[in-house]
Design a protein around this motif. Structure first.
Motif, short mmCIF file in Angstrom:
data_model
loop_
_atom_site.label_atom_id
_atom_site.label_comp_id
_atom_site.label_asym_id
_atom_site.label_seq_id
_atom_site.Cartn_x
_atom_site.Cartn_y
_atom_site.Cartn_z
N ILE A 1 177.63 90.09 78.51
CA ILE A 1 176.59 89.05 78.47
C ILE A 1 175.66 89.37 77.32
CG2 ILE A 1 174.77 87.83 79.73
CD1 ILE A 1 176.05 88.67 82.32
N ASP A 2 175.61 88.48 76.35
CA ASP A 2 174.80 88.70 75.15
C ASP A 2 173.33 88.45 75.42
OD1 ASP A 2 174.32 89.35 72.54
OD2 ASP A 2 175.86 88.03 71.73
N ILE A 3 172.49 88.79 74.47
CA ILE A 3 171.04 88.55 74.58
C ILE A 3 170.79 87.06 74.77
CG2 ILE A 3 168.85 88.66 73.35
CD1 ILE A 3 169.92 91.09 71.84
N GLY A 4 170.04 86.73 75.81
CA GLY A 4 169.67 85.34 76.06
C GLY A 4 170.76 84.49 76.69
N ALA A 5 171.93 85.08 76.97
CA ALA A 5 173.07 84.32 77.55
C ALA A 5 173.00 84.34 79.06
CB ALA A 5 174.37 84.89 77.06
N PRO B 1 155.34 83.51 71.54
CA PRO B 1 154.88 84.71 72.26
C PRO B 1 155.93 85.82 72.28
CG PRO B 1 154.36 82.73 73.51
CD PRO B 1 155.22 82.29 72.36
N ASN B 2 155.49 87.03 72.03
CA ASN B 2 156.34 88.23 72.11
C ASN B 2 157.56 88.15 71.19
OD1 ASN B 2 154.68 89.47 74.04
ND2 ASN B 2 155.72 88.40 75.70
N MET B 3 157.35 87.75 69.95
CA MET B 3 158.44 87.75 68.99
C MET B 3 158.68 89.17 68.49
SD MET B 3 158.20 84.32 66.64
CE MET B 3 159.95 84.36 66.27
N GLY C 1 166.99 90.64 78.44
CA GLY C 1 166.61 91.89 77.80
C GLY C 1 166.76 91.87 76.30
N LEU C 2 166.83 93.07 75.72
CA LEU C 2 166.83 93.23 74.27
C LEU C 2 168.17 93.70 73.72
CD1 LEU C 2 163.39 95.05 74.13
CD2 LEU C 2 163.84 92.74 73.31
N LYS C 3 169.19 93.75 74.59
CA LYS C 3 170.48 94.26 74.15
C LYS C 3 171.60 93.60 74.94
CE LYS C 3 172.91 98.73 73.63
NZ LYS C 3 172.83 100.18 73.92
N LYS C 4 172.74 93.44 74.30
CA LYS C 4 173.93 92.91 74.96
C LYS C 4 174.40 93.90 76.01
CE LYS C 4 178.75 91.71 73.92
NZ LYS C 4 179.76 91.55 72.84
N THR D 1 164.43 84.39 75.25
CA THR D 1 165.04 84.96 76.46
C THR D 1 164.11 84.85 77.67
OG1 THR D 1 164.19 87.21 76.17
CG2 THR D 1 166.21 86.64 75.00
N SER D 2 163.01 84.15 77.51
CA SER D 2 161.93 83.98 78.50
C SER D 2 160.96 85.15 78.48
CB SER D 2 162.48 83.77 79.93
OG SER D 2 162.96 84.97 80.49
N LEU D 3 161.44 86.36 78.26
CA LEU D 3 160.53 87.50 78.11
C LEU D 3 160.12 87.68 76.65
CD1 LEU D 3 161.86 90.39 80.41
CD2 LEU D 3 159.82 88.99 80.71
N TYR D 4 161.07 87.44 75.76
CA TYR D 4 160.83 87.66 74.34
C TYR D 4 161.38 86.51 73.51
CZ TYR D 4 160.24 92.52 75.87
OH TYR D 4 159.83 93.66 76.51
N GLY D 5 160.83 86.40 72.30
CA GLY D 5 161.47 85.59 71.28
C GLY D 5 162.19 86.56 70.37
N ILE D 6 163.46 86.80 70.65
CA ILE D 6 164.22 87.80 69.91
C ILE D 6 164.59 87.25 68.54
CG2 ILE D 6 166.25 89.30 69.89
CD1 ILE D 6 164.31 89.95 72.09
N ILE D 7 164.11 87.93 67.49
CA ILE D 7 164.43 87.51 66.12
C ILE D 7 165.80 88.07 65.75
CG2 ILE D 7 163.68 87.50 63.72
CD1 ILE D 7 160.83 88.14 64.73
#
Length: 274
Positions: free
Chosen positions: A270-274, A66-68, A244-247, A145-151
């Motif tokens: 804090i990096d994306i998904g960290a 979801p939300n990739m 979020g979408l950015k460090k 990241t729970s909101l997005y699947g950041i590629i």
């Protein structure tokens, strides 16, 4: 008879005596404070807090997750020099088709890129490192990241020869690299078997525009807190998540009690998904 007359005198404290008395009072005050703060008291366990993170997938989606999406709308790619002129032109044409119908922009680069496009006469194995299970195209690394699947990165292997006047294969594989899976509609560009009559689905266009509608910004949340209080001391463990979408750089956490900042904790980057 003898009369003795003694002169009247005053008793004066020496400076050293004053210092000694003040020192004793200070030590006594410190001892009483230390005793007060360390008296045996009952341990208080606060109610644990856990964030309620919503991750509702789109009503209609054919993505692997979801939300990739990539972190930015401007997606960079590299084309291998082993690709024929025809395959290079097909891929560039596929990027233009998506640019005309979505908010995405594609930029070719020879530096570190989001999507790596290779060409070969041999189909990559699904289990080959760096390729998604879809086969010859897809995300090779992504973070939930729970909101997005950041590629983080994607790969495409254009090993098949195009037989259609439009870049059907390149567009199909590019959509794989954007996170889209196959579907069961024979008229869809994402049907497993390619034909020249297939079209780009409107719901795929809408989903791309929707998932890329958010700005590329950090998004910090307090995900979890556990705290206990013993006497006048409070011990706590806290988890802060960048969903979020950015460090984010130079982040900090403030502990506030009754509108007063008690302490500031430097969290740093804090990096994306960290």
């Amino acid at each position: 008879q003898h009369l003795y007359i003694f002169p009247k005198t005053k008793t004066k404290m020496k400076l050293t005596d004053i210092i000694a008395v003040v020192s004793i009072l200070i030590l006594l005050s410190i001892s009483l404070f230390f005793l007060w703060t360390n008296l045996p008291t009952e341990k208080v366990q606060f109610e644990e807090y856990k964030a309620q993170i919503s991750n509702d997938p789109p009503l209609q989606s054919s993505q692997f997750f979801p939300n990739m999406r990539y972190s930015k709308k401007e997606i960079t790619y590299s084309l291998s020099h082993l690709c024929s002129q025809k395959k290079q032109e097909d891929f560039v044409e596929a990027t233009k088709i998506l640019e005309q119908r979505t908010t995405l922009k594609f930029l070719q680069s020879q530096e570190e890129v989001d999507i790596e496009v290779t060409c070969s006469n041999i189909s990559p194995q699904p289990e080959e490192e760096g390729h998604f299970i879809a086969g010859e195209g897809g995300p090779s690394l992504f973070i939930n990241t729970s909101l997005y699947g950041i590629i983080i990165s994607g790969k495409i292997a254009l090993y098949r020869q195009e037989t259609c006047p439009t870049p059907q294969i390149a567009l199909h594989e590019l959509l794989h690299a954007l996170g889209f899976d196959h579907n069961s509609n024979e008229q869809s560009i994402m049907f497993p078997i390619t034909s020249c009559k297939q079209k780009l689905d409107q719901f795929i266009i809408d989903e791309i525009n929707d998932v890329y509608s958010q700005q590329s910004l950090p998004d910090l949340i307090v995900e979890n807190i556990q705290a206990t209080k013993v006497g006048r001391d409070i011990n706590f463990e806290i988890i802060v998540l960048n969903q979020g979408l950015k460090k984010i750089e130079n982040s900090s956490l403030e502990l506030v009690v009754k509108n007063e900042v008690i302490r500031n904790f430097e969290l740093g980057d804090i990096d994306i998904g960290a």
